[in-house]
Design a protein around this motif. Structure first.
Motif, mmCIF file in Angstrom:
data_model
loop_
_atom_site.group_PDB
_atom_site.id
_atom_site.type_symbol
_atom_site.label_atom_id
_atom_site.label_comp_id
_atom_site.label_asym_id
_atom_site.label_seq_id
_atom_site.Cartn_x
_atom_site.Cartn_y
_atom_site.Cartn_z
ATOM 1 N N ASN A 63 0.809 -1.147 -0.010
ATOM 2 C CA ASN A 63 0.074 0.198 0.111
ATOM 3 C C ASN A 63 0.819 1.291 0.103
ATOM 4 O O ASN A 63 1.646 1.475 0.999
ATOM 5 N N PRO A 68 -5.349 3.175 5.258
ATOM 6 C CA PRO A 68 -5.569 1.501 4.977
ATOM 7 C C PRO A 68 -6.427 1.364 3.690
ATOM 8 O O PRO A 68 -7.249 2.441 3.746
ATOM 9 N N VAL A 69 -6.109 0.441 2.913
ATOM 10 C CA VAL A 69 -7.004 0.183 1.717
ATOM 11 C C VAL A 69 -7.574 -1.398 1.812
ATOM 12 O O VAL A 69 -6.792 -2.305 2.392
ATOM 13 N N THR A 70 -8.943 -1.219 2.046
ATOM 14 C CA THR A 70 -9.409 -2.813 1.830
ATOM 15 C C THR A 70 -9.601 -3.354 0.556
ATOM 16 O O THR A 70 -10.192 -2.770 -0.612
ATOM 17 N N VAL A 71 -8.829 -4.608 0.474
ATOM 18 C CA VAL A 71 -8.781 -5.211 -0.954
ATOM 19 C C VAL A 71 -9.583 -6.611 -0.909
ATOM 20 O O VAL A 71 -9.329 -7.426 0.010
ATOM 21 N N ASN A 72 -10.461 -6.661 -1.881
ATOM 22 C CA ASN A 72 -11.111 -8.127 -2.164
ATOM 23 C C ASN A 72 -10.112 -8.800 -3.266
ATOM 24 O O ASN A 72 -9.576 -8.302 -4.077
ATOM 25 N N TYR A 73 -10.177 -10.310 -2.861
ATOM 26 C CA TYR A 73 -9.447 -11.125 -3.812
ATOM 27 C C TYR A 73 -9.852 -12.520 -3.812
ATOM 28 O O TYR A 73 -10.390 -12.874 -2.725
ATOM 29 N N ARG A 92 -12.029 -13.342 -0.593
ATOM 30 C CA ARG A 92 -11.688 -12.864 0.565
ATOM 31 C C ARG A 92 -11.140 -11.499 0.524
ATOM 32 O O ARG A 92 -11.102 -10.945 -0.422
ATOM 33 N N THR A 93 -11.188 -10.835 2.015
ATOM 34 C CA THR A 93 -11.089 -9.498 2.030
ATOM 35 C C THR A 93 -9.735 -9.091 2.877
ATOM 36 O O THR A 93 -9.649 -10.073 3.973
ATOM 37 N N VAL A 94 -8.784 -8.483 2.790
ATOM 38 C CA VAL A 94 -7.600 -8.088 3.528
ATOM 39 C C VAL A 94 -7.612 -6.361 3.588
ATOM 40 O O VAL A 94 -7.972 -6.009 2.352
ATOM 41 N N VAL A 95 -7.089 -6.124 4.837
ATOM 42 C CA VAL A 95 -6.893 -4.677 4.743
ATOM 43 C C VAL A 95 -5.377 -4.238 4.826
ATOM 44 O O VAL A 95 -4.724 -5.126 5.758
ATOM 45 N N LEU A 122 -11.837 -3.946 -5.532
ATOM 46 C CA LEU A 122 -12.014 -3.108 -4.318
ATOM 47 C C LEU A 122 -13.665 -3.526 -3.992
ATOM 48 O O LEU A 122 -14.419 -3.931 -4.810
#
Length: 122
Positions: A63, A68-73, A92-95, A122
């Motif tokens: 990043n 902070p950025v919330t990313v879906n993957y 899934r999601t990760v910050v 996102l």
């Protein structure tokens, strides 16, 4: 002669549909929506390795932003023929904290898996 010229592009287009090649280009192992890049997230293609008798794909998200950025993957696994391996993984999601990095990974017990694609959004 004119009907032949009009029909030739159609014939060429249809001949591409009857191929033995998979319809999915499994050589593209990273798909990232432009919004992810705009949010300041950068990464490399996932690396595949074997761990504990399972296939494992992993990469690190960086990043570059002040927040902070919330990313879906989601990881998609494929065999040598380009066929997607089931069961499908759930998204899934990760910050990713500001100016930090986070590793994301997927592990699969099916040893016929030889390719992986990571989709980030996102």
């Amino acid at each position: 002669m004119r009907p032949l010229l009009v029909g030739l592009p159609l014939l060429l287009a249809l001949s591409g549909c009857s191929s033995d090649q998979p319809m999915i280009n499994t050589s593209q192992s990273l798909v990232m929506e432009s919004a992810v890049l705009s949010a300041g997230i950068i990464t490399d293609e996932p690396d595949i390795s074997e761990r504990d008798g399972q296939q494992r794909a992993a990469t690190v998200l960086f990043n570059q932003q002040e927040k902070p950025v919330t990313v879906n993957y989601r990881f998609y696994w494929y065999d040598d023929k380009g066929l997607e391996i089931r069961p499908f993984e759930r998204p899934r999601t990760v910050v990713v904290p500001a100016h930090a990095k986070v590793e994301i990974a997927s592990q699969l017990g099916n040893l016929t898996a030889s390719k992986v694609r990571l989709y980030l959004y996102l």
